[in-house]
Design a protein around this motif. Structure first.
Motif, PDB file in Angstrom:
ATOM      1  N   ARG A  19      31.969-110.633 -13.413  1.00 26.10           N
ATOM      2  CA  ARG A  19      33.057-110.698 -12.435  1.00 26.10           C
ATOM      3  C   ARG A  19      34.184-109.725 -12.789  1.00 26.10           C
ATOM      4  N   SER A  36      34.753-106.181 -10.606  1.00 23.96           N
ATOM      5  CA  SER A  36      35.892-106.526  -9.747  1.00 23.96           C
ATOM      6  C   SER A  36      35.469-107.453  -8.609  1.00 23.96           C
ATOM      7  N   CYS A  37      34.908-108.593  -8.983  1.00 21.34           N
ATOM      8  CA  CYS A  37      34.407-109.536  -7.983  1.00 21.34           C
ATOM      9  C   CYS A  37      35.506-110.412  -7.389  1.00 21.34           C
ATOM     10  N   GLY A  38      36.688-110.406  -7.982  1.00 22.34           N
ATOM     11  CA  GLY A  38      37.765-111.235  -7.480  1.00 22.34           C
ATOM     12  C   GLY A  38      37.706-112.642  -8.048  1.00 22.34           C
ATOM     13  N   PRO A  89      32.059-114.547  -5.005  1.00 18.70           N
ATOM     14  CA  PRO A  89      32.570-113.236  -5.441  1.00 18.70           C
ATOM     15  C   PRO A  89      32.213-112.126  -4.461  1.00 18.70           C
ATOM     16  N   ARG A  90      32.940-111.027  -4.591  1.00 18.05           N
ATOM     17  CA  ARG A  90      32.583-109.818  -3.840  1.00 18.05           C
ATOM     18  C   ARG A  90      31.499-109.079  -4.621  1.00 18.05           C
ATOM     19  N   ASN A 121      29.191-105.856  -4.554  1.00 16.80           N
ATOM     20  CA  ASN A 121      28.944-104.541  -3.963  1.00 16.80           C
ATOM     21  C   ASN A 121      28.235-103.662  -4.981  1.00 16.80           C
ATOM     22  N   TRP A 148      21.482-110.291  -2.983  1.00 20.67           N
ATOM     23  CA  TRP A 148      22.695-111.004  -2.601  1.00 20.67           C
ATOM     24  C   TRP A 148      22.720-111.359  -1.121  1.00 20.67           C
ATOM     25  N   SER A 185      23.565-115.093   0.029  1.00 27.84           N
ATOM     26  CA  SER A 185      24.766-115.405   0.813  1.00 27.84           C
ATOM     27  C   SER A 185      24.413-115.946   2.189  1.00 27.84           C
ATOM     28  N   TRP A 229      37.964-117.889   1.992  1.00 26.13           N
ATOM     29  CA  TRP A 229      36.550-117.930   2.330  1.00 26.13           C
ATOM     30  C   TRP A 229      36.304-118.539   3.698  1.00 26.13           C
ATOM     31  N   ASP A 259      36.126-116.031   6.365  1.00 31.93           N
ATOM     32  CA  ASP A 259      34.930-115.195   6.320  1.00 31.93           C
ATOM     33  C   ASP A 259      33.678-115.944   6.696  1.00 31.93           C
TER      34      ASP A 259
END
Length: 378
Positions: free
Chosen positions: A317, A321-323, A328-329, A331, A347, A351, A371, A374
């Motif tokens: 994380r 930089s998953c937050g 988590p983000r 990418n 992923w 998700s 969340w 989203d």
């Protein structure tokens, strides 16, 4: 720098008084301590000298090899080294490695039984500190470092002359490849088939001791399910292995099941896809390694959400930089590890199959939780 240390005859050198003292510090009951110490100290030995066995004699240190409790006892003793390192980190003397521009967890050491890795800044004062802590620990525990088998790995940010100086100070040779740690490859570049060739070598070595022609079809199937397919099972839980390795591993299993050898090929009477079906559907219950590898990567993705306190989750994380959100983000990043790339690949499937359970609503801030904005309409 990462220092991979090897203890010389680690179990044989353990001092008993150190073990007893460790159990006392842990608060283990005296009756249990006495029972454990009796199991450890009651061992007798005999030496085979020029074809004849010597008289039995007792040892004064060490743990029995093969005893199920020995690894646990050694881990308890090695934990005291971890406390010494952690004390040095807390006092600011030991400079550990921090992931994600210093926002992630500080990693100073990792150990399991006698497999020990130290992570520290490549500076002269840190080298002196390492030797001081290790010397105190080895003198107290009775251990001895095998410097010939130990290795030190330097990051790309360490200049060549500086790396050579630290290597000489430590007395440990430099390596560009840490190879395998706890049975899993430590990759420093993009994963390739050669990195996982050891899996195929283990499977072929296992087959070399079996005589396929003397076994029935049911016997070959049982051996393949219980032994061959379990060899890659550990590695595929932590990293995405190349499809070519999965195909080759399945080919080794297929050839053994149908009795094929390098000299004589036999016809495969049933498709491998049919064999991989469950038994109730007419198959033999074998696992498709590529699908199984994807399933394990989905399991890691789920732990990325549900197990935020695990060390590897904190590292991932912070590094990518998953937050701080529950989900988590995720990418794709340049120069990412093979494990992270595997998580990114699965992923979308993970998700898409996540659902939220509101329950009584006490832990849900409907207008503030990001969340919820989203979430899909369904």
């Amino acid at each position: 720098m990462i220092i991979k240390l090897d203890f010389e005859k680690a179990y044989d050198r353990l001092k008993w008084h150190f073990l007893v003292e460790t159990m006392e510090l842990l608060g283990i009951l005296e009756s249990l301590r006495s029972l454990i110490f009796h199991c450890v100290s009651s061992a007798t030995l005999s030496i085979n000298w020029q074809g004849s066995a010597s008289d039995m004699f007792s040892s004064t240190r060490g743990l029995r090899r093969g005893d199920p409790i020995s690894p646990y006892l050694f881990i308890l003793c090695l934990e005291r080294l971890g406390h010494s390192i952690q004390d040095a980190v807390t006092m600011g003397n030991w400079n550990p490695f921090k992931v994600g521009r210093g926002i992630g967890p500080a990693i100073s050491h990792m150990c399991f039984a006698d497999d020990l890795i130290l992570v520290v800044e490549a500076s002269p004062n840190q080298t002196v500190l390492i030797w001081s802590i290790l010397k105190d620990f080895c003198d107290t525990l009775g251990q001895k470092l095998n410097l010939q088998k130990s290795q030190v790995f330097f990051s790309n940010n360490v200049a060549g002359d500086l790396a050579s100086e630290r290597s000489q100070d430590l007395g440990i040779q430099i390596t560009k490849d840490l190879r395998v740690y706890l049975g899993a490859p430590v990759l420093h570049k993009r994963a390739s088939k050669s990195d996982y060739e050891f899996i195929l070598d283990k499977m072929r070595k296992k087959l070399s001791g079996w005589k396929a022609n003397s076994l029935s079809f049911a016997g070959r199937v049982t051996l393949a399910q219980s032994s061959l397919t379990n060899i890659p099972g550990y590695v595929i839980q932590s990293s995405r292995i190349p499809i070519s390795v999965c195909v080759e591993a399945e080919k080794i299993c297929r050839d053994f099941i149908w009795g094929s050898t390098t000299d004589h090929r036999k016809t495969h009477l049933i498709l491998w896809e049919q064999i991989c079906r469950p038994k109730e559907e007419g198959g033999l219950g074998f696992k498709n390694l590529e699908w199984l590898n994807s399933a394990y990567m989905m399991k890691l993705s789920w732990q990325l959400i549900t197990c935020p306190d695990k060390l590897w989750v904190k590292v991932m994380r912070a590094k990518y930089s998953c937050g701080n959100l529950i989900i988590p983000r995720v990418n794709n990043r340049s120069n990412s590890t093979s494990t992270w790339k595997a998580i990114v690949n699965v992923w979308e499937d993970v998700s898409r199959n996540i659902t939220w359970c509101i329950q009584d609503g006490h832990h849900v801030r409907f207008w503030k939780d990001a969340w919820i904005r989203d979430c899909s309409p369904y």
